[in-house]
Motif scaffolding. Structure first.
Motif, PDB file in Angstrom:
ATOM      1  N   PHE A  19       0.870  -1.299  -0.096  1.00 46.08           N
ATOM      2  CA  PHE A  19       0.015   0.082  -0.117  1.00 46.08           C
ATOM      3  C   PHE A  19       0.865   1.292   0.137  1.00 46.08           C
ATOM      4  O   PHE A  19       0.738   2.178  -0.663  1.00 46.08           O
ATOM      5  CB  PHE A  19      -0.814   0.075   1.018  1.00 46.08           C
ATOM      6  N   VAL A  20       1.870   1.182   0.773  1.00 41.43           N
ATOM      7  CA  VAL A  20       2.809   2.265   0.995  1.00 41.43           C
ATOM      8  C   VAL A  20       3.434   2.480  -0.473  1.00 41.43           C
ATOM      9  O   VAL A  20       3.844   3.544  -0.993  1.00 41.43           O
ATOM     10  CB  VAL A  20       3.939   2.210   2.080  1.00 41.43           C
ATOM     11  N   ALA A  21       3.977   1.391  -0.910  1.00 37.20           N
ATOM     12  CA  ALA A  21       4.595   1.402  -2.547  1.00 37.20           C
ATOM     13  C   ALA A  21       3.629   2.227  -3.453  1.00 37.20           C
ATOM     14  O   ALA A  21       4.181   2.995  -4.232  1.00 37.20           O
ATOM     15  CB  ALA A  21       4.823  -0.007  -2.934  1.00 37.20           C
ATOM     16  N   ILE A  22       2.393   1.739  -3.626  1.00 42.03           N
ATOM     17  CA  ILE A  22       1.456   2.735  -4.292  1.00 42.03           C
ATOM     18  C   ILE A  22       1.580   4.034  -4.005  1.00 42.03           C
ATOM     19  O   ILE A  22       1.438   5.094  -4.735  1.00 42.03           O
ATOM     20  CB  ILE A  22      -0.176   2.089  -4.261  1.00 42.03           C
ATOM     21  N   LEU A  23       1.273   4.549  -2.668  1.00 43.20           N
ATOM     22  CA  LEU A  23       1.416   5.841  -2.350  1.00 43.20           C
ATOM     23  C   LEU A  23       2.685   6.813  -2.872  1.00 43.20           C
ATOM     24  O   LEU A  23       2.721   7.626  -3.307  1.00 43.20           O
ATOM     25  CB  LEU A  23       1.221   5.958  -0.750  1.00 43.20           C
ATOM     26  N   LEU A  24       3.811   5.827  -2.538  1.00 38.32           N
ATOM     27  CA  LEU A  24       5.258   6.360  -3.010  1.00 38.32           C
ATOM     28  C   LEU A  24       5.052   6.529  -4.429  1.00 38.32           C
ATOM     29  O   LEU A  24       5.542   7.562  -4.976  1.00 38.32           O
ATOM     30  CB  LEU A  24       6.219   5.163  -2.662  1.00 38.32           C
ATOM     31  N   ALA A  25       4.488   5.661  -5.361  1.00 44.45           N
ATOM     32  CA  ALA A  25       4.401   5.793  -6.838  1.00 44.45           C
ATOM     33  C   ALA A  25       3.629   7.191  -7.189  1.00 44.45           C
ATOM     34  O   ALA A  25       4.201   7.912  -7.845  1.00 44.45           O
ATOM     35  CB  ALA A  25       3.820   4.690  -7.545  1.00 44.45           C
ATOM     36  N   LEU A  26       2.419   7.198  -6.555  1.00 41.98           N
ATOM     37  CA  LEU A  26       1.698   8.393  -6.656  1.00 41.98           C
ATOM     38  C   LEU A  26       2.325   9.754  -6.327  1.00 41.98           C
ATOM     39  O   LEU A  26       2.390  10.589  -6.821  1.00 41.98           O
ATOM     40  CB  LEU A  26       0.275   8.127  -6.001  1.00 41.98           C
ATOM     41  N   GLY A  27       3.017   9.475  -4.984  1.00 41.21           N
ATOM     42  CA  GLY A  27       3.737  10.904  -4.519  1.00 41.21           C
ATOM     43  C   GLY A  27       4.907  11.268  -5.405  1.00 41.21           C
ATOM     44  O   GLY A  27       4.983  12.568  -5.533  1.00 41.21           O
ATOM     45  N   ILE A  28       5.663  10.108  -5.978  1.00 41.29           N
ATOM     46  CA  ILE A  28       6.788  10.763  -6.710  1.00 41.29           C
ATOM     47  C   ILE A  28       6.458  11.444  -7.992  1.00 41.29           C
ATOM     48  O   ILE A  28       6.582  12.649  -8.347  1.00 41.29           O
ATOM     49  CB  ILE A  28       7.580   9.594  -7.205  1.00 41.29           C
ATOM     50  N   GLY A  29       5.117  10.892  -8.717  1.00 47.86           N
ATOM     51  CA  GLY A  29       4.692  11.494  -9.710  1.00 47.86           C
ATOM     52  C   GLY A  29       4.062  12.734  -9.476  1.00 47.86           C
ATOM     53  O   GLY A  29       4.295  13.795 -10.316  1.00 47.86           O
ATOM     54  N   LEU A  30       3.309  12.975  -8.406  1.00 50.02           N
ATOM     55  CA  LEU A  30       2.866  14.048  -8.031  1.00 50.02           C
ATOM     56  C   LEU A  30       3.820  15.274  -7.633  1.00 50.02           C
ATOM     57  O   LEU A  30       3.705  16.397  -8.305  1.00 50.02           O
ATOM     58  CB  LEU A  30       1.920  13.832  -6.823  1.00 50.02           C
ATOM     59  N   ALA A  31       4.771  14.809  -7.185  1.00 52.03           N
ATOM     60  CA  ALA A  31       5.884  15.657  -6.745  1.00 52.03           C
ATOM     61  C   ALA A  31       6.477  16.480  -8.070  1.00 52.03           C
ATOM     62  O   ALA A  31       6.575  17.539  -8.315  1.00 52.03           O
ATOM     63  CB  ALA A  31       7.240  14.977  -5.972  1.00 52.03           C
ATOM     64  N   PHE A  32       6.866  15.628  -8.951  1.00 47.19           N
ATOM     65  CA  PHE A  32       7.255  16.000 -10.378  1.00 47.19           C
ATOM     66  C   PHE A  32       6.440  16.932 -10.852  1.00 47.19           C
ATOM     67  O   PHE A  32       6.931  17.976 -11.535  1.00 47.19           O
ATOM     68  CB  PHE A  32       7.635  15.053 -11.200  1.00 47.19           C
ATOM     69  N   GLY A  33       4.717  16.664 -10.923  1.00 48.59           N
ATOM     70  CA  GLY A  33       3.980  17.369 -11.669  1.00 48.59           C
ATOM     71  C   GLY A  33       3.984  18.727 -10.859  1.00 48.59           C
ATOM     72  O   GLY A  33       3.937  19.625 -11.725  1.00 48.59           O
ATOM     73  N   VAL A  34       3.947  18.684  -9.573  1.00 49.15           N
ATOM     74  CA  VAL A  34       3.834  20.152  -8.915  1.00 49.15           C
ATOM     75  C   VAL A  34       5.080  20.865  -9.113  1.00 49.15           C
ATOM     76  O   VAL A  34       4.865  22.124  -9.604  1.00 49.15           O
ATOM     77  CB  VAL A  34       3.744  19.711  -7.388  1.00 49.15           C
ATOM     78  N   VAL A  35       6.213  20.370  -9.128  1.00 49.86           N
ATOM     79  CA  VAL A  35       7.325  21.267  -9.263  1.00 49.86           C
ATOM     80  C   VAL A  35       7.450  21.681 -10.835  1.00 49.86           C
ATOM     81  O   VAL A  35       7.465  22.918 -11.078  1.00 49.86           O
ATOM     82  CB  VAL A  35       8.699  20.568  -9.219  1.00 49.86           C
ATOM     83  N   HIS A  36       6.901  20.852 -11.998  1.00 44.88           N
ATOM     84  CA  HIS A  36       6.836  21.148 -13.257  1.00 44.88           C
ATOM     85  C   HIS A  36       5.661  22.610 -13.273  1.00 44.88           C
ATOM     86  O   HIS A  36       6.163  23.580 -13.775  1.00 44.88           O
ATOM     87  CB  HIS A  36       6.525  20.139 -14.133  1.00 44.88           C
ATOM     88  N   GLY A  37       4.761  22.115 -12.762  1.00 47.49           N
ATOM     89  CA  GLY A  37       3.623  22.959 -12.723  1.00 47.49           C
ATOM     90  C   GLY A  37       4.044  24.527 -12.236  1.00 47.49           C
ATOM     91  O   GLY A  37       3.783  25.557 -12.817  1.00 47.49           O
ATOM     92  N   LEU A  38       4.742  24.497 -10.972  1.00 45.54           N
ATOM     93  CA  LEU A  38       5.143  25.754 -10.285  1.00 45.54           C
ATOM     94  C   LEU A  38       6.016  26.485 -11.327  1.00 45.54           C
ATOM     95  O   LEU A  38       5.870  27.653 -11.593  1.00 45.54           O
ATOM     96  CB  LEU A  38       5.576  25.400  -9.064  1.00 45.54           C
ATOM     97  N   LEU A  39       7.001  25.784 -11.770  1.00 40.14           N
ATOM     98  CA  LEU A  39       8.091  26.387 -12.628  1.00 40.14           C
ATOM     99  C   LEU A  39       7.467  27.044 -13.881  1.00 40.14           C
ATOM    100  O   LEU A  39       7.710  28.262 -14.091  1.00 40.14           O
ATOM    101  CB  LEU A  39       9.140  25.607 -12.873  1.00 40.14           C
ATOM    102  N   ILE A  40       6.675  26.109 -14.379  1.00 39.58           N
ATOM    103  CA  ILE A  40       6.020  26.332 -15.758  1.00 39.58           C
ATOM    104  C   ILE A  40       5.012  27.668 -15.660  1.00 39.58           C
ATOM    105  O   ILE A  40       5.101  28.746 -16.358  1.00 39.58           O
ATOM    106  CB  ILE A  40       5.467  25.489 -16.636  1.00 39.58           C
ATOM    107  N   SER A  41       3.880  27.380 -14.737  1.00 37.74           N
ATOM    108  CA  SER A  41       3.056  28.392 -14.539  1.00 37.74           C
ATOM    109  C   SER A  41       3.309  29.576 -14.107  1.00 37.74           C
ATOM    110  O   SER A  41       2.927  30.567 -14.557  1.00 37.74           O
ATOM    111  CB  SER A  41       1.669  27.731 -13.969  1.00 37.74           C
ATOM    112  N   TYR A  42       3.935  29.370 -12.905  1.00 40.63           N
ATOM    113  CA  TYR A  42       4.047  30.612 -11.823  1.00 40.63           C
ATOM    114  C   TYR A  42       5.351  31.490 -12.241  1.00 40.63           C
ATOM    115  O   TYR A  42       5.398  32.654 -11.873  1.00 40.63           O
ATOM    116  CB  TYR A  42       3.696  30.413 -10.436  1.00 40.63           C
ATOM    117  N   LEU A  43       6.360  30.626 -12.677  1.00 39.96           N
ATOM    118  CA  LEU A  43       7.641  31.493 -12.994  1.00 39.96           C
ATOM    119  C   LEU A  43       7.604  31.615 -14.489  1.00 39.96           C
ATOM    120  O   LEU A  43       8.706  32.024 -14.866  1.00 39.96           O
ATOM    121  CB  LEU A  43       8.865  30.812 -12.423  1.00 39.96           C
TER     122      LEU A  43
END
Lengths: 369, 342
Positions: B100-124
């Motif tokens: 279960f934690v592994a699934i959360l880890l997978a989603l977490g890594i994907g989400l982290a990349f998405g958030v950082v990309h989104g912040l840099l592209i959209s707000y900067l």
């Protein structure tokens, strides 16, 4: 106040590449100082040291990190010249340069092998053949972009997908080698000249393009097409022709880069020749301060961008980072660079500096009164 | 063609037209393969195999389609998938690895990349190509930092999950030795189908999905309509990152091992799938169902090349490139003609 002007565009679009180079130099100076004076590491060679050594054919040549930076970035610099033109004219990038370079390299080797003995004449013939083939592929990409109005990245995705396989097919499923003093002269050193030949080739390419821009209106026309295509057309510029031409010129650059790559190793490996160079070339254009959306451009910026990328890589190598892990550190530096160069950050920073200057003036005024 | 369009009250939009072309070509190509090669193509298992092998590519393409509809690009998806696979495998192999934690880890890594990309592209306001390129470098580099050697997952719970298959006996076929081979579907395909349904609903009926189209169509108009352009763009990258995370887990369920070269070139395959499915890189045009058929078309081309006996290693990518060229030209010509008519 002087400081503020430097950051808010004193150097224009060359701000980012210069800041990047300064940061990298500063980092290496600090590292040198720490290693020599604080840690007192024995046998430590400064990052900036340049030596004259004898290579295996008894030729005295320059060596050192700085030399390997300007030498290693040669292919990238040549590609960045062409990529800047394509980016400026089309507002998009060619992602097939690595694959096209593999094709050009394969043709080069194929012609050399077919002609039997390798002398100056056959090398020039092989170069011309490779150049023509690369320009034909460039024209293919250019036709898709200019005539069929397909976004450059999509159009070049085709060649990106199949280019290396075409090179493999030309090679006949092998990785042939070429051995000759002439090939070694192109890829490494010409006897009697201590500077690596690829560096000289970059200089020649740069001069050729500068002359081209000096005596033709290509630079102006390219910028006009990139900024506003319809306006350019109404002013009597043919956007289709300019876009096509930019891709053909990129083709010529690709063939030169491919031949440098082949000559350096003396063999053509379709899988590894200039691998992932397309991403680095686009990055060089962006670090050079050129807009990836087209329009105004500076070739010199892109070339400095290419050297920044190579300097970063060599710095990481000198810190014993393994070649597969370099990418992760590179990514962090790239993000830092583009954040510093981003319009929002510049604006915020400018405002911050202005506020500080204002508060200083206020404080001075308060003291005086 | 002309008459069909004239009769309709409400002509097809660009999105629908491109999607219809893709679906027709896919069906035509599959029928062609059935007639010419017969054999494997006549069994339902062939389609299921295509789905089983490419479930993660399908999921990644959905994320890319959303970003491309919004007028951006995300080339980090393949590398993020690879990083997710590697980190999940290493986590599962460590003592106390929990599925279960592994699934959360997978989603977490994907989400982290998405958030950082989104912040840099959209707000900067940094160019998406450069940001996601850096993301790709970072993810690939991190994968090799985690482990250069291939790692096999031997967590008991995970292997059970990996080997779980949906078996449909009546779609099976009789093998040469007379045994009935039932049709098998992996769990990854179910995840992909779920993603398809959810993303279809989001793009068609949810305000956020409509905002993506508005943003990609014309950013200034979208701003004037009162759409929060920055947040919409940010969310498109977050969605793409999240889908890369899911895709990573699905990839792991298919291969069961982490390898530094996993999902190599997946980003370009995903872009190609989206384009064949009728998404335009300029934004505002695209469809999830089209992307699904785009992926199927791309993978079917590769299957056909293998079946047709072109065994030299170069033919597969040369034909793929050729087909890609045909599709892109076709789209360009069709859209160009429509633009002239208007």
């Amino acid at each position: 106040m002087k400081k503020k002007r430097l950051f808010s565009g004193g150097l224009g679009q060359l701000t980012i590449p210069f800041v990047a180079i300064c940061l990298l130099v500063l980092f290496n100076v600090i590292r040198d100082l720490i290693m020599i004076f604080v840690l007192k590491t024995p046998d430590y060679i400064s990052f900036f040291s340049i030596e004259i050594t004898k290579n295996n054919i008894g030729n005295s040549v320059l060596s050192g990190n700085l030399i390997s930076i300007i030498n290693g970035a040669s292919e990238l610099a040549v590609l960045a010249i062409g990529m800047t033109l394509v980016t400026a004219a089309c507002g998009g990038q060619d992602i097939s340069v690595g694959a096209a370079a593999a094709i050009a390299g394969s043709v080069f080797v194929k012609v050399l092998k077919a002609s039997g003995n390798i002398n100056a004449g056959t090398v020039i013939l092989a170069f011309l053949c490779a150049c023509i083939v690369a320009m034909i592929f460039g024209a293919f990409n250019g036709t898709l972009v200019a005539v069929f109005k397909i976004q450059p990245m999509i159009a070049t995705l085709i060649l990106y997908t199949c280019g290396r396989s075409i090179a493999y097919w030309i090679n006949g499923g092998a990785t042939p080698t070429v051995e000759s003093p002439i090939i070694e002269g192109i890829g490494r050193f010409i006897p009697g000249i201590p500077i690596p030949t690829p560096v000289l080739i970059v200089a020649v390419m740069l001069i050729v393009f500068k002359v081209l821009f000096r005596f033709t209106s290509l630079e102006l026309f390219t910028q006009a097409v990139g900024i506003n295509q319809s306006a350019a057309r109404l002013n009597g510029i043919n956007p289709t022709l300019i876009k096509l031409l930019s891709f053909i010129l990129l083709g010529a650059c690709v063939s030169v880069a491919g031949i440098i790559g082949v000559s350096r190793l003396g063999l053509i490996n379709h899988e590894t020749l200039l691998l992932d160079v397309e991403m680095d070339a686009i990055l060089a254009v962006a670090i050079g301060g050129n807009s990836l959306g087209g329009g105004r451009f500076k070739i010199s910026g892109s070339i400095i961008g290419a050297y920044v990328i190579q300097m970063l890589t060599i710095t990481l190598y000198s810190m014993k980072v393994s070649s597969t892990d370099v990418k992760a550190y590179k990514a962090i530096v790239i993000v830092l660079l583009v954040v510093i160069g981003s319009p929002v950050f510049k604006e915020k920073f400018g405002r911050f500096m202005a506020r500080r200057a204002a508060s200083k003036v206020q404080a001075k005024g308060a003291e005086e009164s | 063609m002309k008459n069909i369009f004239k009769k309709r009250q409400d002509p097809l939009t660009d999105t629908q037209l491109l999607m219809t072309i893709t679906i027709c070509i896919f069906i035509g190509m599959y029928l062609f393969a059935m007639i010419i090669f017969g054999g494997g193509f006549l069994h339902a298992q062939q389609i299921f195999d295509l789905l089983n092998d490419n479930a993660s590519l399908i999921i990644v393409s959905f994320g890319l389609t959303i970003v491309m509809i919004g007028g951006g690009i995300d080339i980090s998806v393949g590398a993020v998938t690879s990083l997710v696979v590697m980190s999940c495998v290493l986590y599962l192999n460590s003592s106390g690895g929990n599925l279960f934690v592994a699934i959360l880890l997978a989603l977490g890594i994907g989400l982290a990349f998405g958030v950082v990309h989104g912040l840099l592209i959209s707000y900067l306001e940094i160019q998406p190509f450069i940001v996601t390129l850096a993301g790709m470098f970072f993810a690939r580099g991190m994968t090799t930092i985690l482990s250069v050697n291939p790692q096999k997952a031997d967590h008991a719970g995970f292997t059970a999950l990996r080997d779980t298959q949906i078996v449909i006996p009546w779609l099976g076929y009789t093998a040469k030795n007379g045994n009935l081979v039932p049709a098998r579907i992996e769990l990854g395909v179910v995840v992909a189908i779920l993603c398809l349904i959810v993303m279809f609903i989001v793009l068609k009926y949810v305000r956020l999905g409509r905002n993506f189209y508005a943003l990609g169509g014309n950013q200034t108009s979208a701003l004037m309509l009162g759409i929060n352009v920055k947040r919409t763009r940010f969310l498109s990258y977050v969605l793409s990152g999240l889908l890369s995370g899911i895709s990573g887990f699905v990839f792991m369920m298919h291969t069961g091992a982490g390898n530094a070269t996993n999902a190599a070139g997946m980003e370009m395959n995903a872009i190609a799938s989206s384009i064949i499915g009728g998404t335009l890189l300029t934004g505002g045009v695209g469809n999830i169902i089209g992307t699904f058929f785009g992926t199927m078309t791309l993978t079917t081309i590769k299957k056909i090349v293998v079946s047709s006996g072109l065994n030299d290693p170069w033919w597969q990518s040369i034909t793929t490139g050729g087909m890609l060229c045909l599709f892109i030209l076709l789209q360009s010509i069709v859209l160009g003609r429509r633009a002239k008519k208007k």
